[in-house]
Every structure is written in C-alpha cells, then in structure tokens.
Design an enzyme around this catalytic site. Structure first.
Site, short mmCIF file in Angstrom:
data_model
loop_
_atom_site.label_atom_id
_atom_site.label_comp_id
_atom_site.label_asym_id
_atom_site.label_seq_id
_atom_site.Cartn_x
_atom_site.Cartn_y
_atom_site.Cartn_z
N GLU A 171 -63.82 -22.04 -15.77
CA GLU A 171 -62.79 -22.97 -15.28
C GLU A 171 -62.85 -24.35 -15.93
O GLU A 171 -62.28 -25.30 -15.41
CB GLU A 171 -62.86 -23.08 -13.75
CG GLU A 171 -62.59 -21.75 -13.06
CD GLU A 171 -62.73 -21.82 -11.55
OE1 GLU A 171 -63.38 -22.75 -11.05
OE2 GLU A 171 -62.19 -20.94 -10.87
N GLU A 194 -59.77 -14.43 -11.58
CA GLU A 194 -60.46 -14.41 -10.28
C GLU A 194 -59.43 -14.24 -9.17
O GLU A 194 -58.64 -15.14 -8.92
CB GLU A 194 -61.25 -15.70 -10.04
CG GLU A 194 -62.42 -15.93 -10.96
CD GLU A 194 -63.22 -17.17 -10.58
OE1 GLU A 194 -63.01 -17.71 -9.47
OE2 GLU A 194 -64.04 -17.60 -11.41
#
Length: 876
Positions: free
Chosen positions: A482, A548
């Site tokens: 991320e 995710e």
C-alpha cells in the site's frame, strides 16, 4: 500442533525445490544459549572449545529467544488466552533482556583440498560470529534477511573439535507496541518484518523474533564453489496443457567462486532431461565470476501450469563444476518448472491481466502473512498450508509486505501445488508514512524515509532475489504494501537490481498501484473487509484487480477450545444498532464481528451454537466472494486476492484454517466457489451461470436445476444441455419467478448441477435460501435425520467415507466430517478432505476422501451436521 514492470512479456523461472552442495548438513540441534546479562567474557573466549558452558541452557536454532524460553518452560504459550500479556515486552524490559549468546559445538575436519563453509540463512537482527577463538565478520552483521557465508577451512581445529559462538542483538529500535499497526511504526526503521510490534490481527511478539531464526549449515566443496545458479525458461506462443509442445528455451548461469590463491580451470555443466550442457571456465585466484552456459532447446517440453489449468511438471537439473582433473568440486540439484509468464493491460477492466504459457489466467488468490508468527517453520507445515490453498482452488498467494521474503521451502510447496506467488518487499503504508496516524512516533515525512539504512535494504533485496528467483511459482515482485518504497530504493531495485538478477517478472511498485488496477473508486484501492450482504459480492463493482478483500473466519468449537480458556468460551452477543458485547480474550485475539449475520439462523444460545452457525456464514461469505468476482471476470475484473487466508497466530479473523491447521467452513466455501468449472446462482438477477476457468471447451453438459423443501420433497425447475468456451463466464437461465413463491414461507434448498453425457456430476452447488422475511425459518426447524455412514481405509494414508441419506428424509444438511483419535475423540491434524461441510440430498450418497499421516492406532471418523447428531464411526 506446532509441526512444523514492464509491459513487455515477463518470463518465469525455475526452481530449486531443493539445493544441495556436494556435502551439506544443518546445525539444527545441540545449541546452548545464555543472556548477555549473565555472560562477562568475549566471543573469542566463549568460542574456545575449552570454555565451560556450565549454567547455559538448551537453545532452539533455527529459532528465537522467545521460542527458546518457551521450550525451556520459562514463559507461557503466548498463543493461548492472555498469556502474551504475561511475557515482558522488549520495549519496556530493554534490548539486553533479549540479547543472547548462542553456542554450538560440532565436529569437522576437512580433507586435503576441501573447502568448508559456514552459512547463515537469517539472523534477526544483528550479530557477531566467532569460531574457535576467531571473529569471522569484520564488522557487525546487520539485517534480518541478509544471508551470511564464511570460509572456515583454515580456522577448523586439527582435532576436529570446533565451537561456534554467535551473539545476537535485537532490532534497534524495537518499536513501542502501543496498539497501532506496527506499534509506533519505528520497527520499520530496521530492514526487518514489521508485524512483530503488533497489528490488527496479532498482538506484539515480545522479543521481536530476535535470534538465529533460519537455517545454519556447514557446506563442503572442492576448490571451486557454485553459488546462486540461475535458470530461465522461455515458452513462446500460446500453449495447451496437453498434447505435443513446440520447443522451449532454457538458459542457465551460475556464480563460480575460487577461494584459493591459485588459478583454477575446469568445466561447468548441467544435465536436464537427458541433455548435457557444458562451458569451459578459467578462474583467477580469489575471484567470483558469473558464467553463462549455452542455451538449451528443449523439444516437446512438459510444462508447468498454475493450479486448475494443468499439471505442475518439474524437471530435475543437476549442475556440477569439474576441475581440470575431472573431479567434482561442487554440485547443485534444482527442480525446474518450464513456463513463461506474461502480463498485459486489459482495457475493458483497466487492470493488468496475467498469462501463463500464452494463456490468460483469472487470478484467484489469498493473502499470506507468514507460517508462524514466532518463525517456527518446517517443510511439512509449509506443505500442509500450501496444500490447503490448492484445495481452495486458488492459483496465487500474495506475501504481504509487513512480513518477509518467504523461505525456499515455502516456494517448493507452491511449485508442487501450482500456486503462483506475488512477493512483496518490506514496507507498509501503515508504518512507512502513507497516512496520518496519531499512534506513530514520527511524522509522515520522516516515516516516508524508513528504513534508516537504504543500502542495507538494497543489499538484502538483491540477496533474497537470488535465493528464490529459480522457482516457477514466483510470478510477481511488489515494492511494498500500500505504499511505494523510498525513491532511492525503488529506482535501483526496479531499474537495475531486478533486471540484472531476474529480468523476467512483472514488478508492481506497490500492492494497490494503478499499474496493477486502476483505482477509479477512490480510497485505498483495496477492501472492503468484514461481513457483506451476499448480493453485494455480485452487484457492487470494486477495484478491477483487488489485492485485498475479505471477511470473517472464526473456527468451530473445537478450534476455539485450543486457545481460549474455559471461562472465556462465551459467545459474542449482538444487539442491533449497538454492536456486539465481546469477551476480553476474544477481543485480545482480534475478533472481528459477525454482527447480524448470525441472526437469520436464530440467535446463538451458546458458544458452541455460535461457532456452528458461524460456519454457515463463513461458507456463504467466501463462496459468494469468489462467485461474485468470477461472474464478472474479464468484464469488471482480472483477479482478486482475499484478505486473508491464514493466521500465523491464534487470531479470530480472516482465516480458512486455524493456527493448528484445522480447516473451517471458509475453506470449503472457497473450494466450491473457486472450482475451475463451476455452476452458480446470481442472487441479484436470479440467473443460473457457469464459470469456466480452464483452457478447455466444455460441450454437451446437462444443466439440472432443482429445489428441495424442508421436508426433502424435490421439484425440477429446468434442465437443458449447454456448452461453454475456455476462460469464460456465461449466464443461462433466470429462475427468480419460480423460486420466489416456493421460498417465501420457509426458504428452500436450490440444487444446481452440471452432468456429462455419462450423467456424471462435473459441478454441483447447493444454496440455502431465506424466506420472504430474510430469515432461515425453515432451517431453524429442520427435522433431525439420520444418515448411513461407511468408512474404509483405501490406502495407508487415505480413508474413504460414504454418507447415504435414505429416500424420504429431509436434506442431511451441512455435515462436518473429522478424523479423530479413537481414544480421545480429538481431531487429528492436519487432515486433507476432498470436500467438507457437505449436504446429502434425499435418496443420494456422497463419498469423501481423507488424507492424513498414519498413526499407530486406526483413527475414527466423526460426523455432525445441522440436523444430524454427532456420531463416531470405526474405519474398516
């Protein structure tokens, strides 16, 4: 149980399934240790074989200080109850409290011309190494991931009695475990894993995993040693898994090290599929060179395919260096998977699309943290966990960036079972500054520069790339979780190091990057997490390659018993608009709420009842997740990666099996929803659909749609012959008008089947639909029934169980099979079921196979269903 970027085509490599030099053995027993606080002598003195070790204690190597303390019963099991709170945390106790000496005596006496090497595959975090009174490293070794190798030939004692002494220091800083993601974030100043300071799925690891955490080996070679062999395969064109193949190209190189003061000449050669490829070599004294061998054209190769698309063939490759006298100086044995990976941009979905051997693959993946939070790894455990992922019908595992580059044994299992791997490097948006976070010690500008030593990061990355690059399962490199890595790390890693050391794989700058999946929705580019309405998985368009997205994962009652004290076996109490009242131990183990999802099955009356009903939710959530994504493949999506499929700690969220390798219904919901050829029901538009995640054209399949009421009476809604092409999704028949009046009073069972021309089932699916009020009122009052069970041993490690449900009975619904110890009736773990949580329709039978490691006594089979009482059956 503790057993154990380019837009250009990206070519995938091969694999050491096992790498052995001419002689190599592991120093994995007989270690002793002592806290540095209780040792006043220096390493030169301690490493003398004459130095007394009285008062030292046995040590676990590979292992950590905490695993050693646990083995010596000096701390309680941190995975049980609230025990972790009883162990002093290094942040408060000080780094010296977990700084230890580790000592190992070993016998080794080299022969004439033999070179002896000492290898460390991982020490966390820094160390000094001594042998027989001599310090081996010139300066303090640092970095959790950087391997170490020392030529110890001249330092071995003439009598063969040798002593190795290693002082291991914890990370610096160790990080404040203040409840934030990665604690206060400063653990990320090290080139190490970040989760050890705590995360939303784990409590802090008290010693931060300080220790000699990976293998220590002694290796013996001749005058020239082979290092870091590299195998690349090129598979041009579009291939099929079966039939004759056009040639593939194999390219092989290796580093050769001459550690002597004399020049050396010889031949580097390898043998693959009966072909011998050679290259003459001259080596200057004290030199290391990279040698490329001539390319090999492999005729009619047997190819390696991801799970669900074809077999995972592996070729043994034997590499040797022969001296001028034709003596074998060193050799390596690898397992080579012949395949090539390409990526391209899908303009419809606006995301990357992965192809293997020229065929596009719809990615169905799971996020992986680490096998064991305290780094207790074993090949057997890796094999079991990856086999579970194969059994979920997944084809990719992503290694999350807050952990580590996974071990070769992990990749060996992925090679074996056909799981592609997306490997993150070490960074996370949480610790490394993506977001404002009041829990963090430093501001975003400072955290954005983590770690402190960028050169160490790059050296470690280069080393780890060499360690795993030969595995065919390794498919994607990812800069971080991320967030991108700092520029002076990212640029050389992407533009120099990876092209030089690999050059064949897709590199993503970070896990939810626009290069992977265009983020047209805003936000972080991943999620959502937690319980979702089933229809949402089908109707809500999320990110086109979602890295995710996930949900719940509480195990059943027997799973909970393993780590929750009896007094804390209390079911969460959900109150509408107020949330859930949760026991403190459940909360400590990171319980994520099921909220109102249990209520349609009836309010939980006990923890056993809660856990039983949670399995219905588990199954439905993960079946729907994969079906919803598959229903829009190549239109909305090119792939999805579930957050997450396993826990390395006894957490109460995001897992298809628990820490003890006991599967829950999440695994089998995925197993169903992810099957390569799959018939399914879209609850939004009531369409019966088929997803074909294979490269085959499936013709002449009979689609049979039936419903069963709560008494077991069936009605056929329709049946029709159908066909579907490769890697496609097709809608066929809307059935909503017929279903709605049948389900309105009590709900019903919807049975979907695909049959071949021999009337054999090739895909089946059973849904339990609610009544008009959205509750499972019929299930709540489903009549108890009995089934006939026959269990027989079909081989030494396999049991076959037949379950018959007599005609006239209601559906025998949601039966959990287990293999248990005949005396204690406790489950044997791990066991691999070809299916579980199965329902048997009236007048039919199901056959379930169980594979396990044989025990001295023949186990028993247990069965318990929603409306079938628990029973135990002997195995014939």
């Amino acid at each position: 149980m503790n057993r154990f970027s380019s837009w250009l085509p990206s070519v995938l490599l091969l694999i050491p399934l096992a790498v052995y030099s001419q002689t190599e053995y592991e120093l994995n027993a007989g270690w002793q240790c002592r806290s540095i606080s209780n040792v006043k002598d220096n390493g030169s003195t301690i490493s003398s074989p004459r130095y007394s070790l009285n008062g030292w204690q046995p040590a676990v190597v590979p292992g950590t200080v905490l695993t050693t303390l646990l083995a010596n019963k000096q701390v309680p099991d941190p995975f049980y109850g609230m025990n972790n709170k009883r162990i002093p945390d290094i942040y408060h106790a000080g780094r010296d409290s977990y700084t230890y000496w580790f000592v190992r005596d070993f016998r080794e006496m080299p022969k004439a011309g033999e070179q002896v090497w000492l290898n460390f595959r991982g020490v966390n975090y820094s160390c000094d190494v001594f042998l027989n009174g001599n310090k081996l490293n010139q300066k303090l070794h640092q970095g959790m991931f950087l391997r170490q190798t020392y030529n110890i030939t001249s330092l071995l004692r003439p009598d063969g009695q040798n002593r190795l002494a290693v002082v291991v220091y914890p990370p610096d800083p160790v990080g404040n475990p203040n409840g934030g993601q990665g604690g206060d974030g400063t653990i990320a100043r090290n080139v190490a894993h970040q989760y050890v300071a705590g995360w939303d799925w784990i409590q802090p690891i008290r010693d931060r995993n300080t220790g000699i955490w990976d293998k220590v080996t002694i290796q013996k070679t001749g005058v020239v040693r082979i290092n870091n062999p590299h195998v690349i395969t090129l598979v041009p064109g579009k291939r099929q898994p079966d039939g004759n193949q056009q040639p593939a190209i194999v390219r092989v190189s290796a580093e050769l090290e001459n550690s002597t003061a004399s020049p050396q000449q010889g031949v580097l050669q390898y043998v693959l599929d009966g072909h011998t490829v050679t290259q003459k070599v001259s080596l200057a004294p004290r030199s290391t060179v990279t040698v490329e061998l001539p390319a090999l054209t492999l005729a009619n190769p047997k190819l390696w395919w991801p799970n669900g698309y074809g077999p995972q063939h592996l070729y043994p490759l034997r590499m040797q260096f022969l001296t001028a006298a034709k003596a074998i100086s060193d050799e390596e044995t690898l397992q080579v998977g012949v395949r090539e990976i390409q990526t391209e941009w899908n303009t419809t979905t606006r995301s990357k699309q992965v192809s293997v051997n020229g065929q596009k693959v719809f990615v169905k993946g799971g996020n992986w943290i680490i096998s064991d939070a305290m780094l207790r790894f074993s090949a057997d455990r890796y094999d079991a966990e990856i086999r579970f992922h194969r059994d979920m019908n997944l084809n990719l595992i992503r290694i999350w960036g807050g952990a580590l580059v996974e071990r070769p044994e992990f990749y060996q299992a992925c090679d074996k079972y056909g799981l592609l791997v997306m490997q993150d490097f070490w960074g996370s948006g949480d610790c490394n500054g993506r977001w404002v976070d009041p829990m963090k010690k430093d501001d975003q500008w400072t955290r954005r520069k983590y770690p402190d030593d960028h050169k160490l990061f790059l050296r470690s990355a280069a080393d780890q790339i060499k360690m795993i690059r030969n595995h065919p399962s390794l498919a994607i490199w990812c800069g971080g979780n991320e967030i991108t890595l700092p520029g002076d790390i990212m640029t050389p890693l992407r533009d120099s190091i990876l092209p030089a050391l690999d050059g064949t794989r897709w590199f993503i700058d970070y896990s939810n990057s626009d290069d992977m999946s265009y983020n047209f929705l805003g936000g972080n580019g991943d999620g959502p997490y937690g319980i979702q309405p089933i229809e949402r998985f089908w109707s809500y368009r999320t990110w086109p390659f979602n890295s995710e997205v996930g949900s719940v994962g509480v195990g059943d009652y027997e799973s909970l018993e393993r780590f929750l004290p009896k007094e804390n076996m209390v079911a969460p109490e959900y109150v509408k608009d107020k949330g859930a009242k949760v026991d403190s131990v459940w909360d400590y183990h990171k319980y994520i709420g099921y909220d109102a999802a249990i209520e349609p099955y009836g309010r939980a009356t006990s923890v056993r009842d809660f856990a039983k009903k949670a399995q219905l939710v588990n199954y439905d959530q993960y079946r729907a997740l994969m079906e919803g994504f598959s229903a829009h493949m190549w239109d909305w999506y090119t792939g999805v990666i579930i957050w997450k499929t396993q826990n390395p700690w006894t957490a109460l969220r995001g897992q298809m099996y628990d820490y003890y390798l006991d599967p829950n219904a999440c695994l089998y919901g995925l197993h169903n929803g992810s099957e390569p050829l799959h018939i399914m029901y879209n609850p939004v538009d009531s369409m019966v659909m088929v997803a074909n995640n294979t490269f085959k054209f499936h013709r002449d399949m009979m689609m049979v749609v039936k419903v069963y009421d709560m008494a077991g009476k069936d009605s056929t809604l329709t049946q029709v012959f159908s066909e579907i092409g490769p890697t496609l999704i097709r809608p066929y028949i809307p059935i909503g008008k017929a279903l709605k009046p049948l389900a309105k009073d009590k709900g019903l069972f919807l049975s979907l089947r695909l049959l071949d021309l021999n009337k054999q089932i090739v895909s089946e699916n059973l849904y339990w639909l609610t009544d008009a009020n959205g509750t499972h009122s019929g299930l709540q009052k489903l009549t108890p029934t009995t089934v006939q069970v026959n269990a027989r041993s079909s081989s030494k490690s396999k049991i076959e169980v037949t379950i018959k449900n007599p005609a006239g009975n209601p559906v025998a619904f949601f039966n959990r099979l287990s293999l248990v110890n005949s005396q204690t009736k406790k489950r044997i773990l791990p066991v691999f079921y070809n299916d579980n949580y199965v329902s048997v329709l009236p007048g039919e039978e199901k056959v379930i196979t169980m594979e396990y490691t044989p025990t001295a006594d023949m186990p028993m089979v247990s069965l318990e269903g929603w409306n079938v009482a628990e029973q135990f059956f002997s195995v014939k």
